[in-house]
Design a protein around this motif. Structure first.
Motif, short mmCIF file in Angstrom:
data_model
loop_
_atom_site.label_atom_id
_atom_site.label_comp_id
_atom_site.label_asym_id
_atom_site.label_seq_id
_atom_site.Cartn_x
_atom_site.Cartn_y
_atom_site.Cartn_z
N ASN A 184 -39.13 -32.48 10.90
CA ASN A 184 -40.23 -32.20 10.52
C ASN A 184 -41.10 -30.81 9.84
O ASN A 184 -42.24 -31.38 9.44
N PRO A 187 -40.45 -27.84 6.97
CA PRO A 187 -41.49 -27.06 5.60
C PRO A 187 -42.53 -26.64 6.56
O PRO A 187 -43.49 -25.48 6.00
N ASP A 298 -36.99 -30.36 3.97
CA ASP A 298 -37.85 -31.07 3.84
C ASP A 298 -36.52 -32.49 3.62
O ASP A 298 -36.39 -33.23 2.85
N TYR A 486 -33.61 -37.17 1.39
CA TYR A 486 -34.45 -35.85 1.30
C TYR A 486 -34.56 -36.07 -0.63
O TYR A 486 -34.28 -37.07 -1.58
#
Length: 521
Positions: A184, A187, A298, A486
């Motif tokens: 993560n 992003p 993401d 997602y």
């Protein structure tokens, strides 16, 4: 000794030359005068000296600290000495003397000391000081000193650094988290690559090249067309670095086995596993996910079954006795795909309290080997328990050993809200995964929700007779090891495309990268 040994001996010196350096009255002069050697030559010589002379680094740092007004950092030998020590020494004996330079008025000296102390001190409190440091170079080196270290506290520091105001600090933190497998953080890298400031985009390109991750080739090719020269140059270097990291023959991404894909509550969930030839434990950053040809930045990644199962629930909804017996061939075929240690407990659940049941004794003993095949072949004679005994039955299964259990739940009709309301907290309390195969004509959204909340899978059987081939695929799906989730908006109507990054090439040398600096005005 020649003033520049690279002219006659490259970067390799013979024993007599090294001996001459070691016997010098001032080792600091012999090794750290910028007018005598280029930095890379001095570092190479220092490595040779470290291998031959015990105490080389200790002597060097002692002479450094003995310099008059060393804290001012005006002597050009100071920075060169720190670069050499950072490159060749892992001795913690340097920590205490170098602390005297931690508050140097020269920010370049302070930043180099910060990197060395952070790397050698194993003192997280030192790294936390980056929040108080005003010099961005020093903050960046403090974060760089933690590359390769991992703990919840270090990750907390790195995430704070991801939000730093300076691009070099952010780049070092993003790279550190990426190398720890923190998916993560991607992003944050995308945000850096799309920043309006050119040097931020250049830093993003540097991070992408330092990862060796082929997923970034597309965005780096876009950055190669950037309006700013500093971004174009950084993107080109990153693309060259990616090509080198893949080896001369390149690295082909591994194709995973995708078992199911479902859309629910604005997200897409995909279950997959690795082929046997590539069986290994995955990190989130090793998953390359695309939809419609577009890279998904993401996503949530979980490894749902890295250990034997506590319980695997197959719920047959709205199936009569004849229908259940018709599945015998399918489950017999599933037996060919079980591990030798798998233990199945085969029972039916009655929702009608008037139906005579066998009680909890039907759950044990667990079936194995020939007994399991016999039980599966006679579905119509399977033992039956009342639905109110479900919680206790699961506890019995949990207490009977760590091996995998398969529990077949057959109902004469849809499960009531009261029953469903007890399944979810029970599964959470006992850390059970609830997998569902629905043979009903309509999907039960409550069951689907329970499956998702317990990291289980929800599969709907096709209408008509259920083939053994479909049952085998369903069984494999329920045993999948990995999942990605997602936002559905990113996927639109496109199928999911998942690739796995292979391990780095053996023997690949990845140099310590340096983030780009703001170009001089």
């Amino acid at each position: 000794m020649p003033a520049n040994p690279s002219a006659s001996t490259g970067v390799t010196s013979n024993q007599s030359q090294l001996e001459e350096i070691w016997r010098s009255e001032c080792l600091l002069d012999a090794m750290c005068d910028p007018g005598r050697f280029e930095t890379h030559i001095a570092v190479t010589l220092a490595r040779q000296m470290m291998a031959l002379y015990q105490g080389f680094d200790t002597r060097l740092v002692a002479e450094l600290i003995a310099l008059p007004d060393v804290g001012a950092g005006k002597d050009r030998r100071v920075e060169r000495c720190l670069e050499i020590l950072d490159a060749v020494s892992d001795s913690r004996r340097m920590v205490m003397p170098l602390r005297r330079l931690a508050d140097s008025v020269n920010p370049r000296v302070r930043s180099k000391v910060a990197r060395i102390l952070g790397r050698l001190s194993n003192n997280l409190a030192w790294t936390w000081k980056f929040r108080e440091e005003k010099d961005s170079r020093t903050r960046a080196n403090m974060i760089e000193s933690q590359w390769g270290n991992d703990s919840p506290e270090i990750r907390e520091v790195l995430w704070l650094a991801v939000r730093d105001t300076h691009q070099r600090v952010r780049g070092n933190a993003i790279l550190a988290l990426y190398r720890l497998g923190v998916g993560n953080v991607l992003p944050a890298l995308r945000e850096l690559a799309e920043n309006q400031t050119a040097i931020c985009r250049a830093t993003a390109a540097w991070v992408m090249g330092a990862t060796g991750d082929p997923r970034f080739q597309g965005i780096l090719k876009t950055l190669r067309q950037d309006a700013e020269a500093v971004v174009r140059a950084a993107a080109l270097r990153a693309l060259v670095q990616l090509n080198k990291s893949q080896g001369p023959e390149g690295q082909s991404l591994v194709e995973p086995l995708i078992y199911f894909s479902e859309d629910l509550d604005g997200v897409r969930r995909v279950g997959f596993d690795l082929p046997e030839s590539a069986s290994r434990s995955l990190l989130p950053t090793e998953v390359v996910l695309k939809a419609g040809g577009e890279l998904i930045w993401d996503y949530k990644f979980i490894e749902r079954r890295s250990c034997p199962l506590s319980a695997l629930f197959l719920i047959f909804e709205g199936n009569g006795g004849d229908g259940l017996a018709a599945l015998a061939d399918g489950f017999s075929a599933c037996l060919e795909h079980t591990d030798t240690s798998d233990r199945w407990s085969v029972v039916r659940i009655a929702t009608n309290p008037e139906i005579e049941c066998d009680g909890l004794k039907a759950v044990l003993p667990l079936y194995q080997g020939l007994k399991l095949k016999t039980a599966i072949a006679q579905f119509d004679t399977l033992p039956r328990i009342q639905v109110q005994d479900l919680a206790q039955a699961v506890r019995v299964l949990r207490s009977s050993g760590p091996d995998r259990h398969l529990v077949l739940l057959h109902t004469s009709g849809a499960l009531s809200d009261a029953v469903l309301g007890s399944v979810e907290p029970l599964a959470r309390k006992l850390n059970c995964i609830v997998d569902v195969i629905s043979f009903g004509k309509t999907e039960n959204e409550r069951l689907r929700k329970i499956a998702r909340q317990t990291d289980g899978a929800f599969l709907t059987a096709p209408e008509g007779p259920t083939s053994a081939e479909w049952m085998v695929r369903a069984y494999a799906s329920l045993g999948h090891r990995y999942e990605v989730t997602y936002p559905l908006a990113a996927a639109a109507d496109s199928p999911s495309d998942i690739k796995i990054i292979p391990p780095p090439k053996m023997g690949l040398i990845v140099p310590r990268p340096s983030p780009p600096e703001m170009p001089a005005a």
